[in-house]
Every structure is written in structure tokens, then in C-alpha cells.
Write a protein that holds these residues in place. Structure first.
Motif, mmCIF file in Angstrom:
data_model
loop_
_atom_site.group_PDB
_atom_site.id
_atom_site.type_symbol
_atom_site.label_atom_id
_atom_site.label_comp_id
_atom_site.label_asym_id
_atom_site.label_seq_id
_atom_site.Cartn_x
_atom_site.Cartn_y
_atom_site.Cartn_z
ATOM 1 N N ARG A 87 0.809 -1.226 0.000
ATOM 2 C CA ARG A 87 0.000 0.000 0.000
ATOM 3 C C ARG A 87 0.839 1.271 0.000
ATOM 4 O O ARG A 87 0.293 2.361 -0.103
ATOM 5 C CB ARG A 87 -0.923 0.002 1.230
ATOM 6 N N THR A 88 2.153 1.142 0.137
ATOM 7 C CA THR A 88 3.022 2.320 0.182
ATOM 8 C C THR A 88 3.943 2.329 -1.038
ATOM 9 O O THR A 88 4.684 1.366 -1.262
ATOM 10 C CB THR A 88 3.863 2.305 1.478
ATOM 11 N N ALA A 89 3.863 3.414 -1.819
ATOM 12 C CA ALA A 89 4.669 3.534 -3.033
ATOM 13 C C ALA A 89 6.153 3.640 -2.689
ATOM 14 O O ALA A 89 6.525 4.108 -1.606
ATOM 15 C CB ALA A 89 4.223 4.752 -3.832
ATOM 16 N N GLY A 90 6.985 3.181 -3.620
ATOM 17 C CA GLY A 90 8.426 3.268 -3.425
ATOM 18 C C GLY A 90 9.107 2.035 -3.974
ATOM 19 O O GLY A 90 8.469 1.174 -4.574
ATOM 20 N N THR A 91 10.416 1.966 -3.769
ATOM 21 C CA THR A 91 11.193 0.820 -4.230
ATOM 22 C C THR A 91 11.654 -0.003 -3.032
ATOM 23 O O THR A 91 12.238 0.543 -2.089
ATOM 24 C CB THR A 91 12.402 1.278 -5.065
ATOM 25 N N TYR A 92 11.361 -1.279 -3.081
ATOM 26 C CA TYR A 92 11.693 -2.199 -2.005
ATOM 27 C C TYR A 92 12.811 -3.136 -2.478
ATOM 28 O O TYR A 92 12.717 -3.699 -3.570
ATOM 29 C CB TYR A 92 10.488 -3.070 -1.637
ATOM 30 N N THR A 93 13.827 -3.289 -1.658
ATOM 31 C CA THR A 93 14.835 -4.316 -1.918
ATOM 32 C C THR A 93 14.445 -5.523 -1.075
ATOM 33 O O THR A 93 14.281 -5.419 0.147
ATOM 34 C CB THR A 93 16.242 -3.832 -1.525
ATOM 35 N N ILE A 94 14.261 -6.648 -1.749
ATOM 36 C CA ILE A 94 13.784 -7.862 -1.082
ATOM 37 C C ILE A 94 14.798 -8.978 -1.288
ATOM 38 O O ILE A 94 15.267 -9.189 -2.416
ATOM 39 C CB ILE A 94 12.400 -8.269 -1.634
ATOM 40 N N VAL A 95 15.137 -9.662 -0.237
ATOM 41 C CA VAL A 95 16.105 -10.755 -0.321
ATOM 42 C C VAL A 95 15.532 -12.020 0.322
ATOM 43 O O VAL A 95 14.544 -11.975 1.045
ATOM 44 C CB VAL A 95 17.430 -10.415 0.417
ATOM 45 N N CYS A 96 16.213 -13.129 0.021
ATOM 46 C CA CYS A 96 16.069 -14.310 0.857
ATOM 47 C C CYS A 96 17.227 -14.191 1.847
ATOM 48 O O CYS A 96 18.387 -14.053 1.431
ATOM 49 C CB CYS A 96 16.198 -15.583 0.025
ATOM 50 N N SER A 97 16.935 -14.233 3.117
ATOM 51 C CA SER A 97 17.968 -14.009 4.142
ATOM 52 C C SER A 97 19.064 -15.061 4.101
ATOM 53 O O SER A 97 20.202 -14.788 4.479
ATOM 54 C CB SER A 97 17.322 -13.989 5.530
ATOM 55 N N ILE A 98 18.742 -16.247 3.631
ATOM 56 C CA ILE A 98 19.734 -17.323 3.556
ATOM 57 C C ILE A 98 20.656 -17.140 2.350
ATOM 58 O O ILE A 98 21.866 -17.314 2.469
ATOM 59 C CB ILE A 98 19.047 -18.715 3.456
ATOM 60 N N HIS A 99 20.091 -16.779 1.208
ATOM 61 C CA HIS A 99 20.845 -16.769 -0.049
ATOM 62 C C HIS A 99 21.165 -15.376 -0.594
ATOM 63 O O HIS A 99 21.505 -15.241 -1.770
ATOM 64 C CB HIS A 99 20.101 -17.590 -1.103
ATOM 65 N N GLN A 100 21.035 -14.362 0.239
ATOM 66 C CA GLN A 100 21.476 -13.039 -0.210
ATOM 67 C C GLN A 100 23.000 -13.001 -0.195
ATOM 68 O O GLN A 100 23.599 -13.763 0.569
ATOM 69 C CB GLN A 100 20.873 -11.953 0.692
ATOM 70 N N PRO A 101 23.655 -12.156 -0.996
ATOM 71 C CA PRO A 101 23.029 -11.151 -1.866
ATOM 72 C C PRO A 101 22.613 -11.681 -3.238
ATOM 73 O O PRO A 101 21.968 -10.957 -3.987
ATOM 74 C CB PRO A 101 24.151 -10.115 -2.031
ATOM 75 N N GLU A 102 22.968 -12.943 -3.569
ATOM 76 C CA GLU A 102 22.592 -13.478 -4.888
ATOM 77 C C GLU A 102 21.070 -13.471 -5.071
ATOM 78 O O GLU A 102 20.560 -13.141 -6.136
ATOM 79 C CB GLU A 102 23.116 -14.908 -5.063
ATOM 80 N N MET A 103 20.367 -13.857 -4.031
ATOM 81 C CA MET A 103 18.905 -13.980 -4.140
ATOM 82 C C MET A 103 18.257 -12.675 -3.678
ATOM 83 O O MET A 103 17.921 -12.507 -2.504
ATOM 84 C CB MET A 103 18.436 -15.179 -3.310
ATOM 85 N N THR A 104 18.150 -11.755 -4.639
ATOM 86 C CA THR A 104 17.636 -10.406 -4.371
ATOM 87 C C THR A 104 16.679 -10.004 -5.483
ATOM 88 O O THR A 104 16.846 -10.421 -6.633
ATOM 89 C CB THR A 104 18.815 -9.401 -4.345
ATOM 90 N N MET A 105 15.684 -9.216 -5.143
ATOM 91 C CA MET A 105 14.802 -8.635 -6.155
ATOM 92 C C MET A 105 14.421 -7.225 -5.742
ATOM 93 O O MET A 105 14.600 -6.843 -4.583
ATOM 94 C CB MET A 105 13.534 -9.479 -6.347
ATOM 95 N N LYS A 106 13.938 -6.461 -6.714
ATOM 96 C CA LYS A 106 13.390 -5.129 -6.435
ATOM 97 C C LYS A 106 11.896 -5.174 -6.703
ATOM 98 O O LYS A 106 11.455 -5.777 -7.694
ATOM 99 C CB LYS A 106 14.015 -4.081 -7.366
ATOM 100 N N LEU A 107 11.162 -4.584 -5.802
ATOM 101 C CA LEU A 107 9.705 -4.437 -6.012
ATOM 102 C C LEU A 107 9.430 -2.944 -6.069
ATOM 103 O O LEU A 107 9.697 -2.216 -5.115
ATOM 104 C CB LEU A 107 8.944 -5.085 -4.849
ATOM 105 N N ARG A 108 8.947 -2.500 -7.224
ATOM 106 C CA ARG A 108 8.642 -1.093 -7.390
ATOM 107 C C ARG A 108 7.117 -0.926 -7.299
ATOM 108 O O ARG A 108 6.384 -1.533 -8.092
ATOM 109 C CB ARG A 108 9.135 -0.595 -8.742
ATOM 110 N N VAL A 109 6.677 -0.130 -6.338
ATOM 111 C CA VAL A 109 5.246 0.104 -6.142
ATOM 112 C C VAL A 109 4.934 1.525 -6.597
ATOM 113 O O VAL A 109 5.432 2.498 -6.010
ATOM 114 C CB VAL A 109 4.839 -0.108 -4.665
ATOM 115 N N LYS A 110 4.142 1.600 -7.657
ATOM 116 C CA LYS A 110 3.782 2.915 -8.223
ATOM 117 C C LYS A 110 2.543 3.478 -7.528
ATOM 118 O O LYS A 110 1.716 2.733 -7.027
ATOM 119 C CB LYS A 110 3.459 2.770 -9.721
ATOM 120 N N ARG A 111 2.412 4.792 -7.559
ATOM 121 C CA ARG A 111 1.228 5.468 -7.001
ATOM 122 C C ARG A 111 -0.009 5.170 -7.813
ATOM 123 O O ARG A 111 0.068 4.971 -8.991
ATOM 124 C CB ARG A 111 1.454 6.987 -7.011
#
Ligand SMILES: [Cu+2]
Length: 111
Positions: A87-111
Motif C-alpha cells: 500500500r506504500t509507493a516506493g522501491t523495495y529491496t527484497i532478499v532471501c535471508s539465507i541466499h542473499q546477496p545473490e537472491m535479491t529482487m526489487k519491487l517497485r510500487v507505483k502510485r
């Protein structure tokens, strides 16, 4: 008058279901990547979208926001799903805590 009272709740339920169906997206949780192997993927959605991560591999993973306007995280598991309505716009950096930094994604939430 009696007809009107019965009809109103049905209209309300239909509108809610239609909104939920439109604003939903799915993100694959693989071994050991989000969406696809290779470079960090960006998934872009509109505010209010229900994002569902679907475990598709065999290993244990989680979904954890390390940077972003709102922090959230799933439990560790090797199958099933985790959903979050963003519900909040912005860019989120999302990881798997076990396999970071390889296992990372960005979630961009638009207004
Ligand atoms: Cu992982």
C-alpha cells in the motif's frame, strides 16, 4: 423495497472480488533466485496490489525487505506461498535471508 435490500449486498461483494482479481501479481521463488536466474529482477506493481510469492524449488527460503518504505518478511519455508498487499509507493529491496546477496529482487510500487 424488499428487492432492493436483497440486491445491494450482492453488488458490493462483486465489486470487491473484481478489484482483488485485477490487482494481484505472482513472484516465483526458485533455488536460489526470485522470478528468474541471473540479474536482479524488478517487479513493478500499482499500489494496492496483492503480491504473492510462490515457492517453486526444493530449498528453504524466505522473503524479507531489507530496504524500503515498509518492512515485511515471511517465515522460512520450502513450499507454499506468502502474500502481501503493498500500500506504500516506493522501491523495495527484497532478499532471501539465507541466499542473499545473490537472491535479491526489487519491487517497485507505483502510485
Ligand atoms: Cu533462499
Amino acid at each position: 423495497m424488499r428487492k432492493l435490500l436483497v440486491a445491494l449486498p450482492i453488488v458490493a461483494v462483486s465489486a470487491t472480488l473484481a478489484t482483488q482479481a485485477l490487482a494481484a501479481t505472482s513472484v516465483k521463488v526458485g533455488d536460489d533466485y526470485f522470478v528468474r536466474k541471473g540479474s536482479t529482477p524488478t517487479v513493478t506493481v500499482k499500489r494496492g496490489t496483492k503480491v504473492t510469492w510462490r515457492w517453486a524449488g526444493r530449498d528453504m527460503h524466505n522473503v524479507a525487505v531489507t530496504k524500503g518504505p515498509v518492512k515485511f518478511r515471511s517465515s522460512y519455508k520450502s513450499s507454499g506461498t506468502y502474500s502481501k498487499t503493498v500500500r506504500t509507493a516506493g522501491t523495495y529491496t527484497i532478499v532471501c535471508s539465507i541466499h542473499q546477496p545473490e537472491m535479491t529482487m526489487k519491487l517497485r510500487v507505483k502510485r
